[in-house]
Motif scaffolding. Sequence first.
Motif: not given
Length: 329
Positions: A103-105, A107-110, A116
């Motif tokens: 749930f906290q990957k 790539e899902t961060r802003r 990267d």
Amino acid sequence: MSRLRLQRELREEAAALERRRQRELQRQSRIFNARVRTIGVDKDALDAQVKERKIQEAAEKARHEELANEMKQNDKITCMLEERQKNHIRNISKAITEFQKNFQKPETRREFDLSDPQALKKDKPARLSDDDPRCTVSGLQKFMGEDLNYDQRLKFQKEQLREWSLQQQRDWKNALADQKFADDLYDKNRIALDQKAMEQQQKEEENKRAVCAAAKDFNRTQAAEVAERKKLEKYQKMKDDMAEISSLLQGDFLSENPDQAVSSFGSHRVITDRWKGMNQDQLMAIRYSQQQQVLEKLVFQLMCIFCIPRFNNIIDKVCRRKYGLPCIS
């Protein structure tokens, strides 16, 4: 204040003195009283003390064992609690990791694009093709005289180099195989030659041994013949020596036979190295001849005395020449 302290000290000293006096009286009553006086060691008191001591030691031992059991139990409980706490912490960490993974990957961060690690790989190149609309004049991405087939040419050159390298490897492997075959053939030939040389050497050694054996037999035969010949020569020499000794013992030399001195040129001549002296007949003949000569000399002297004087010179010469007599005038 000091007076009260002094009075208290006096009372304490009096009380202490009274206590000592009472203990002394009790001691005297105990010692000087024949009914309660005990001479030697009080065995009952000692037995009671020993019994109390054993009871005390047993109680102390039981208390120590109880404490030890309690400490063991506490240690077990502590270990179980520590293990339970470790498992709980491990489960919590695992649950947190699973939650972050699901749930906290990243790539899902802003703000993931700022950190990267694959950003350069994901970014588009400055020039995709010759018809890329981004290749403007001011972009400096397209120039005259460029090698537009560089990628294909480079790929072709790499393939060509790869083929050349593979061909060289195949040639090298074939050369190694040929060299190995030649080496194996050479080794086989050398082994065959060595085997033949060993067989030839073995035959030569056998021939040498046969020759040596024959030479030994011949030498042994020769030695036997030489020994037999020496033995025969020794026997013959001994026989000759015995014959010579017998001949010498029985010969004319040691037996002094006078006949051996007679010469073959006449009986009047002798062999000087064999002559052993004159015999009795010869000695008698010589003595007789000497006596005759003496008589003749005497007769001659007498004749010279009574002869004619004219013959004195002749007689004198004859006497001087023949007999060495003095001249008679």
